[in-house]
Design a protein around this motif. Sequence first.
Motif, PDB file in Angstrom:
ATOM      1  N   THR A 152      -4.531   9.884   2.988  1.00 14.62           N
ATOM      2  CA  THR A 152      -3.206   9.047   2.127  1.00 14.62           C
ATOM      3  C   THR A 152      -2.798   7.797   3.357  1.00 14.62           C
ATOM      4  O   THR A 152      -2.319   6.893   2.917  1.00 14.62           O
ATOM      5  N   ASP A 153      -3.467   7.793   4.747  1.00 17.07           N
ATOM      6  CA  ASP A 153      -2.665   6.738   6.222  1.00 17.07           C
ATOM      7  C   ASP A 153      -3.889   6.687   6.115  1.00 17.07           C
ATOM      8  O   ASP A 153      -4.374   7.044   7.898  1.00 17.07           O
ATOM      9  N   PRO A 154      -4.577   6.110   5.893  1.00 13.24           N
ATOM     10  CA  PRO A 154      -6.150   5.742   6.345  1.00 13.24           C
ATOM     11  C   PRO A 154      -6.427   4.808   7.208  1.00 13.24           C
ATOM     12  O   PRO A 154      -6.412   3.240   7.316  1.00 13.24           O
ATOM     13  N   ASN A 203       0.759   1.525   8.850  1.00 15.63           N
ATOM     14  CA  ASN A 203      -0.240   1.879   8.233  1.00 15.63           C
ATOM     15  C   ASN A 203      -1.052   0.825   9.199  1.00 15.63           C
ATOM     16  O   ASN A 203      -1.708   0.142   9.752  1.00 15.63           O
ATOM     17  N   GLU A 204      -0.630  -0.467   8.437  1.00 12.16           N
ATOM     18  CA  GLU A 204      -0.907  -1.815   8.247  1.00 12.16           C
ATOM     19  C   GLU A 204      -0.243  -2.497   9.560  1.00 12.16           C
ATOM     20  O   GLU A 204      -1.399  -3.521  10.026  1.00 12.16           O
ATOM     21  N   ASP A 206      -8.791   1.808   8.547  1.00 11.84           N
ATOM     22  CA  ASP A 206      -9.914   1.207   6.764  1.00 11.84           C
ATOM     23  C   ASP A 206      -8.804  -0.096   6.413  1.00 11.84           C
ATOM     24  O   ASP A 206      -7.819  -0.330   6.455  1.00 11.84           O
ATOM     25  N   ARG A 263      -3.644  -1.522  11.524  1.00 11.39           N
ATOM     26  CA  ARG A 263      -4.840  -1.892  11.065  1.00 11.39           C
ATOM     27  C   ARG A 263      -5.000  -3.343  12.313  1.00 11.39           C
ATOM     28  O   ARG A 263      -5.687  -3.981  12.237  1.00 11.39           O
ATOM     29  N   ALA A 315       0.752  -1.120  -0.396  1.00 12.58           N
ATOM     30  CA  ALA A 315      -0.298   0.228   0.015  1.00 12.58           C
ATOM     31  C   ALA A 315       0.447   1.048   0.102  1.00 12.58           C
ATOM     32  O   ALA A 315       1.779   1.318   0.313  1.00 12.58           O
ATOM     33  N   PRO A 346      -9.310  -2.487   3.207  1.00 11.76           N
ATOM     34  CA  PRO A 346      -8.678  -2.228   1.751  1.00 11.76           C
ATOM     35  C   PRO A 346      -9.402  -1.497   0.574  1.00 11.76           C
ATOM     36  O   PRO A 346      -9.649  -0.412   0.011  1.00 11.76           O
ATOM     37  N   ASP A 403       4.112   3.354   5.428  1.00 16.90           N
ATOM     38  CA  ASP A 403       2.352   2.436   5.136  1.00 16.90           C
ATOM     39  C   ASP A 403       2.828   0.955   5.934  1.00 16.90           C
ATOM     40  O   ASP A 403       1.609   0.429   6.043  1.00 16.90           O
ATOM     41  N   GLN A 458      -9.828   2.568   1.646  1.00 14.23           N
ATOM     42  CA  GLN A 458      -8.494   2.081   1.096  1.00 14.23           C
ATOM     43  C   GLN A 458      -7.709   3.015  -0.338  1.00 14.23           C
ATOM     44  O   GLN A 458      -7.580   3.753  -0.653  1.00 14.23           O
ATOM     45  N   ARG A 459      -8.112   1.381  -1.281  1.00 19.19           N
ATOM     46  CA  ARG A 459      -8.874   1.968  -2.844  1.00 19.19           C
ATOM     47  C   ARG A 459      -9.414   2.528  -2.561  1.00 19.19           C
ATOM     48  O   ARG A 459      -8.818   3.409  -4.103  1.00 19.19           O
TER      49      ARG A 459
END
Lengths: 403, 276
Positions: free
Chosen positions: B57-59, A180-181, B62, A184, A170, B64, A177, B67-68
């Motif tokens: 830009t950095d959700p 972020n992941e 959320d 999540r 992403a 996929p 990123d 995000q998309r």
Amino acid sequence: MDARNSWGSYPDAEGRFGNFGGRFVAETLMPNILALQEAYEQAKSDPAFLETLDIFLRDYVGRPSPLYFAERLSAHFGGAKIYFKRDELNHTGAHKINNCMGQIFLAMRMGKTRIIAETGAGQHGVATATVCARFGLPCVVYMGAKDVDRQSPNVFRMKLLGAEVRPVDAGTATLKDAMNEALRDWVTNVKDTFYIIGTVAGPHPYPQLVRDFQSVIGRETRQQMLEREGRLPDALVACIGGGSNAIGLFHPFLEDEQVKIYGVEAAGHGIETGLHAAALTGGRPGVLHGNRTYLLQDDDGQIIDAHSISAGLDYPGVGPEHAFLKDTGRATYLSATDEEALEAFQLCARLEGILPALEPSHALARVGEIAKDVGKGGIVVMNLCGRGDKDIFTIANALGAKI
Amino acid sequence: MPVSRLSEAFAAAKAEHRAALVAYVMAGDPLLETCAAILDALPGAGVDVIELGFPFTDPMADGPSIQRAGIRALKNQVTLKKTLALAAGFRAKHPTTPLIVMGYLNPVETLGYQAFATLAAESGVDGAIIVDAPPEEDRDLRAAMQANELALIRLATPTTDARRLPKVVEGVSGFVYYVSVAGITGDKAIETADIAEAVAAVRQASGLPVAVGFGIKTPEAAARTAQIADGVVVGSALVDVIAQAHETGADAAQAAAAFCQSLAHAIAQARQEPSA
């Protein structure tokens, strides 16, 4: 208030360093963050916790790390004496393990059974995978796909240590990123999972607890310097990505106002090109990843991609305490380009027989000017926070060599 | 009186003995003008409340799908200001359907809390959900919103325990958004039985309608949620319907409307039938 007492009093109860820091996370994570804060408050005043941590830092990490007089580099620049705090000699090759050791004990104390982490250069991922292996906890490391490519030795090391490395495609596929992941994952597995954040960023209490675990660097430096030179250094220098090695060195000296403090950010291709990772030098305050701090961002508040040859500095934000130290003027933040870092890397290799990581090579790039500024008879300490083995492919590529 | 537009929508649904349908779409997704057409079609398709996402830009909360959608919106150069302009366009045609904006704090900080609240009010927006502004961090924003009679809608989650709930519902207005699973948007299917009790507790503590979202993908799931909640939020699934229609060259507004109609129909029937 006496200034000597004031620096140590941050963050406040809300996790603020002045206007910076805080807890900007989704509600799902708030109870967990509050529980972490409570657990940390208890742990840090528990002698048994601190003693166990000290023993592992000594016998497993290899602390204290030496304070080394870089004689030839000092002579080369012709200014102050330059000392290296040799945190690259730690087990796993960087300062990151100081923090991981502290956090894994916190995780076990809280009864968590699964560990996640984000990593950029892979140093924090390797350190996390290492402590997870040592204490038998499953470990998932999120890493930007771009970083997986440019730091392949560290990816393999993590796998050897039993960690699962999850590449993140992403966004820009780099450190932000990966973070972020990881967030999540944490939101989804909040009950059993502990998130070992690798730098002094993220929601409160992370900037505080990571700082505290890294402050062993500065405490040792202070003692070693007093033993060796009978006085405190005139200046401290460290590279800044998120800024954990830097705050670790700086924090125990904040109240010694005569000690000048310099952080060096990654200027990438040059601040003026816009392709850099210098949030303090070229960004402005905003909110990302749980805290308010300086960020690279556009007019709409969208985060701008960071650029640095060093994967460990390739992040568009910075720890909130650095933002505070900048605004209060207690620390000065400089920057070094990719090219300057590469030159400094080669200089250190040839003069001192040490291959530094690309991250502290940025600090090395400014240390000569700082040593000259401090002048003969003065003392400068630079945190050599990681070793360069992981970077040889990147460096070979940049120098046009084939290995 | 923007907050009352929200209250009236929930009250109207309640009078009809049904839950309100709350639909999320991302501003400027798949295209700015298509999005305007989608918004325009929603009230007629049984949508009671619109959540209009603004991209970041950095959700970090959320999944996929959203995000998309955010990436598509950013490619279309959608900003917070353009999102509010889109809302204003909607409001000019639809005076009663409440519309709230939803996103992350940094674009709001960049615009400034006061400027955001003023512009949102002028655009006919009724409130906002700011995912990464928990009660501990939303005081100044809430003050700016209140001064403009806008709701700042808070999130309650399965991790919000009895000790924390009073903090979450303190000073809330509009409705409370109950995130039915600990996770990111669109993540998993929800277990209705698990959440009935939590929804009742949030409703009692807040004195407001409680809308339930995260993981509601089908009319059947919407109907099950409608039996226990005052509002049913559908986000990722609708975003996917829009994306798929756009990719296959179909009319995205028509596809969105058809999907919302199926949800609205299921919700309307939900309380007429005996609970399973």
